[in-house]
Design an enzyme around this catalytic site. Sequence first.
Site, PDB file in Angstrom:
ATOM      1  N   GLU A 198      -8.524  -3.249  -7.189  1.00 42.70           N
ATOM      2  CA  GLU A 198      -7.761  -4.134  -6.314  1.00 42.70           C
ATOM      3  C   GLU A 198      -8.438  -5.496  -6.235  1.00 42.70           C
ATOM      4  O   GLU A 198      -9.666  -5.560  -6.081  1.00 42.70           O
ATOM      5  CB  GLU A 198      -7.661  -3.534  -4.908  1.00 42.70           C
ATOM      6  CG  GLU A 198      -6.786  -4.342  -3.980  1.00 42.70           C
ATOM      7  CD  GLU A 198      -6.797  -3.822  -2.548  1.00 42.70           C
ATOM      8  OE1 GLU A 198      -6.114  -4.417  -1.701  1.00 42.70           O
ATOM      9  OE2 GLU A 198      -7.487  -2.836  -2.275  1.00 42.70           O
ATOM     10  N   GLU A 369      -9.374   2.779   5.640  1.00 40.84           N
ATOM     11  CA  GLU A 369      -9.066   3.132   4.249  1.00 40.84           C
ATOM     12  C   GLU A 369      -8.092   4.302   4.177  1.00 40.84           C
ATOM     13  O   GLU A 369      -7.250   4.356   3.273  1.00 40.84           O
ATOM     14  CB  GLU A 369     -10.354   3.463   3.496  1.00 40.84           C
ATOM     15  CG  GLU A 369     -11.380   2.334   3.460  1.00 40.84           C
ATOM     16  CD  GLU A 369     -10.838   1.026   2.908  1.00 40.84           C
ATOM     17  OE1 GLU A 369      -9.805   1.044   2.191  1.00 40.84           O
ATOM     18  OE2 GLU A 369     -11.444  -0.026   3.177  1.00 40.84           O
ATOM     19  N   HIS A 372      -4.497   3.278   4.546  1.00 33.29           N
ATOM     20  CA  HIS A 372      -3.913   2.771   3.304  1.00 33.29           C
ATOM     21  C   HIS A 372      -3.319   3.878   2.436  1.00 33.29           C
ATOM     22  O   HIS A 372      -2.502   3.589   1.552  1.00 33.29           O
ATOM     23  CB  HIS A 372      -4.966   2.015   2.492  1.00 33.29           C
ATOM     24  CG  HIS A 372      -5.228   0.630   2.972  1.00 33.29           C
ATOM     25  ND1 HIS A 372      -4.220  -0.279   3.211  1.00 33.29           N
ATOM     26  CD2 HIS A 372      -6.397  -0.016   3.263  1.00 33.29           C
ATOM     27  CE1 HIS A 372      -4.750  -1.425   3.613  1.00 33.29           C
ATOM     28  NE2 HIS A 372      -6.067  -1.294   3.667  1.00 33.29           N
TER      29      HIS A 372
END
Length: 413
Positions: A198, A369, A372
Amino acid sequence: MLSTILYLLWALITVRADQKLQPDEVNTVTPPEETFPWSQPRLPTSIKPEHYFLSVHPDVGSDSFTGQVRILITVVNDTSFIILNSKDLVIQEATLLGLSVPSLIYQEARPVQSQMLHRANVAQEKLVKQPMALRVLESEATEQLALLMDTPLVAGHKYQLSLSYSGKFSDSNSGIYKASYRTPADAAPRTIVATHFEPSAARKAFPCFDEPSMKAVFSLVVVRRSEHISLSNMPKLHTEAIEDGLEQDYYQTSVRMSSYLVAFVICDYAVNSAETKRGVKVSVFAANHLINQTHYALQSAVEIMDIYEQLFQIAYPLPKLDLVAVPDVEAVGTESWGLVTFREASLLYQEQRESRRSRLRVSLLTAHELAHQWFGNLVTMHCWRDVWLKEGFASYLEHIAVRHLKPDWCVVS
């Protein structure tokens, strides 16, 4: 009610994996060989990736890796070229194979004797013709490859695109990179390999359609030395021994996802595991001498997964979730689906020696996280200019999760 409102808002500003791409606004005509045929930074939508069969061999003892990728594609609009992303890769060979009918259905890749990958089930239809060699042009400015052919590709038909390539490990923590650590009993450093794709670094690991909206499924093979293990997004199918002390791990085909979510790690770590209420296996990997510092992160991750599933009323779609402590990395955490990497200091916690503030740090980052895994991975922004959407949602939800996890901490949003 909260989950309904969040997903209605998210649906207005994002695309799901099965949303159809719009036709290109430019005409695709056969370009001269010496001219790169595409001038836009975004990829054309004349080609839609369906399934990647990726084999990669990161050589831990050197600074390089080799790979092969076969991409099953559907042609949306007639075109005489294929544009995809690549950065700092050397393409050795590029070929295209036409398929007999556009309705061919592929099944999961199975192990084969060669280092490369794929066997599609073609019970009623068969691959036809010989592979067509493609001419390769590169645009360093836009990090794109143009693959040119003499015969135009026909809308509605499927093809198999195959590329062999090599590359160098990244000097930064972007793409495929190496990290090292030392144990108390061993003065020599130990090396691991990890990935961070990413926002747009999958193209540094394999040629791909590296835009969030161009989702596909991925079947991965990782080649490693026998003293190491490998991890990836999905559970491992099986391991096959090959020459020179190498082994290759075959992984289950992934859910449909963006290229930046592909991930793998090669290491010699220990593991600490537990299960969520619904039976999802959650594991924390760390160097053997640090594994006793993973208990709090593991407990938090399991409870946060249960909190999110109850809050969203949407089950986590993968059978496992791995959290990996990586030494000497810039990013405090990554969100790759099913394989989340963290900076060591952001994941490990020593009971009786660290403060509540340290536990709060681990809890918030883990909650961020894991948020996500739904906001960003399951539902994804259309392009990178909207990355603030998923980050904003995850930053908000991390506080909601920790309030449920530790209500006596009085965490506020």
